[in-house]
Design an enzyme around this catalytic site. Sequence first.
Site, PDB file in Angstrom:
ATOM      1  N   LYS A 116       0.814  -1.212   0.000  1.00  0.00           N
ATOM      2  CA  LYS A 116       0.000   0.000   0.000  1.00  0.00           C
ATOM      3  C   LYS A 116       0.852   1.269   0.000  1.00  0.00           C
ATOM      4  CE  LYS A 116      -4.128  -2.037   2.106  1.00  0.00           C
ATOM      5  NZ  LYS A 116      -3.677  -3.438   1.994  1.00  0.00           N
ATOM      6  N   GLU A 198      -3.929   6.356   7.530  1.00  0.00           N
ATOM      7  CA  GLU A 198      -4.726   7.192   6.651  1.00  0.00           C
ATOM      8  C   GLU A 198      -5.785   7.915   7.471  1.00  0.00           C
ATOM      9  OE1 GLU A 198      -4.907   4.732   2.411  1.00  0.00           O
ATOM     10  OE2 GLU A 198      -6.588   4.661   3.818  1.00  0.00           O
ATOM     11  N   GLU A 291      -5.853   2.224  -3.234  1.00  0.00           N
ATOM     12  CA  GLU A 291      -4.996   1.120  -3.650  1.00  0.00           C
ATOM     13  C   GLU A 291      -5.385   0.647  -5.043  1.00  0.00           C
ATOM     14  OE1 GLU A 291      -5.416  -2.482  -1.337  1.00  0.00           O
ATOM     15  OE2 GLU A 291      -7.480  -1.981  -0.825  1.00  0.00           O
ATOM     16  N   ASN A 293      -5.843  -3.047  -7.307  1.00  0.00           N
ATOM     17  CA  ASN A 293      -5.868  -4.500  -7.373  1.00  0.00           C
ATOM     18  C   ASN A 293      -5.374  -4.928  -8.744  1.00  0.00           C
ATOM     19  OD1 ASN A 293      -6.933  -5.326  -4.788  1.00  0.00           O
ATOM     20  ND2 ASN A 293      -8.829  -4.321  -5.414  1.00  0.00           N
ATOM     21  N   ARG A 295      -5.408  -7.452 -10.729  1.00  0.00           N
ATOM     22  CA  ARG A 295      -6.046  -8.703 -11.160  1.00  0.00           C
ATOM     23  C   ARG A 295      -7.465  -8.412 -11.601  1.00  0.00           C
ATOM     24  NH1 ARG A 295      -9.546  -9.257  -6.929  1.00  0.00           N
ATOM     25  NH2 ARG A 295      -8.818  -8.605  -4.862  1.00  0.00           N
TER      26      ARG A 295
END
Length: 459
Positions: A116, A198, A291, A293, A295
């Site tokens: 991250k 965060e 973030e 991903n 995939r």
Amino acid sequence: MIGPVLIANRGEIACRIAATCRRLGVPTVAVFSDADADAMHVAAADRAIRIGPPRPAESYLNIPAILAAAREAGARAVHPGYGFLSENADFAEACAAAGLLFIGPPASAIRAMGGKAAAKAVARRAGVPLLPGHEGDASDEELEQAAQRIGYPVMIKAVAGGGGRGMRRAADAAGFPAALAAARREAAAFGDSTVLLEKFIPEARHIEMQVFADQHGNVIHLGERDCSPQRRNQKLVEEAPAPGMDPALRAELGRRATALAREVGYVGAGTVEFVADAARPLGPDSIWFIEMNTRLQVEHPVTEMITGLDLVEWQLRIAAGERLPLRQEEVRLTGHAIEARLCAEDPARNFLPSPGHIAALDLPPPAEGLRVDAGVRAGDTLTPFYDPMIAKLIIHAPNRAAALERLAEALDSCRAEGIRLNSGFLAALLRTPEMQAGGVDTHFLETFRQRGVAVPSPA
């Protein structure tokens, strides 16, 4: 194109990948653990090879066993699906070293976006707005000081975490040490106890952009999805387009997402995730990157429904070296799509998984505007080793109201013997005034559960 393709996964996603490969005439190879010897995904492939005992570490996470299966089958490519090894850079590199085409992004992109903190550094270079926070290895004392600078409440996240694990919220300074200790303990399970901070958005929406990039430098987005209804930070209902999204904001989020993909040298399907402040009007100043991903996502069918595209086919063609079939200006979004994750779990018992032998399973038959992506069937046995999701129900309709109504009706028709289903809970959720109005936050599902509403949970 690139077959035979070994599908390094199980359940619904393995069946879904096999279906596209079959349509394209690409041979497939399934892998299975001892618990899955008679599973639906085994029957969906042209060939199946055992890779180990039921525990994922000894089977679906066992890289040597999967590569050995690929050699035995004469596979030319590997599709990792989602979960398991799909975002494992070492696996992508191992596939390349074995002469196998990895149907996913380069290992360098997976590694850069897998942490991250590293992902935030990429976003910063790409000019993508970030939430106020703190990244980098730091002592507990330094993190406490950073939390004071950011301002409570704060979210503590495991740098290498995922799936909602390794995340803790600290409402104030008094609660920070306990939340930090808990986050570090869960982070250690991912092999790295480093955490980041965060600013916590109390009323947050989860909005993500689907991006695709080819090997020739072309990058586009296919619109956004709203995945805010979640339990324990895991999604249960996803939809596209996001309620309240206008074309100008979609274009801006698409610009941010594709800039990020270009910055990291991305190839294939990816999802750039944002958090929006639900207490403010949805706009460019109230949404931030969290973030990426690297995939295919569980919720990709809603994007397929509103675009008319097969994203797995795109993955295969891009991996084979083809160019993206569309330019950005040619992408069309039509109607509204909503997906619900049908799981073997009991919402009345804090979503406790409900493994067991499925004596009977009635799911709505596919129809115009209705898609059912199943991973199990009647006669199968659900074990405690894997995720309890058994199917995804996806509705496409001319508008959001019609999609909600049809999906709730489809969930009403779900029945099972031998396991419990969350279908009644999901149908009731879709019928709430808050869901009907759109724009619920990520805590709404838990709030709804705590109301104590009597919801049928068929057994």
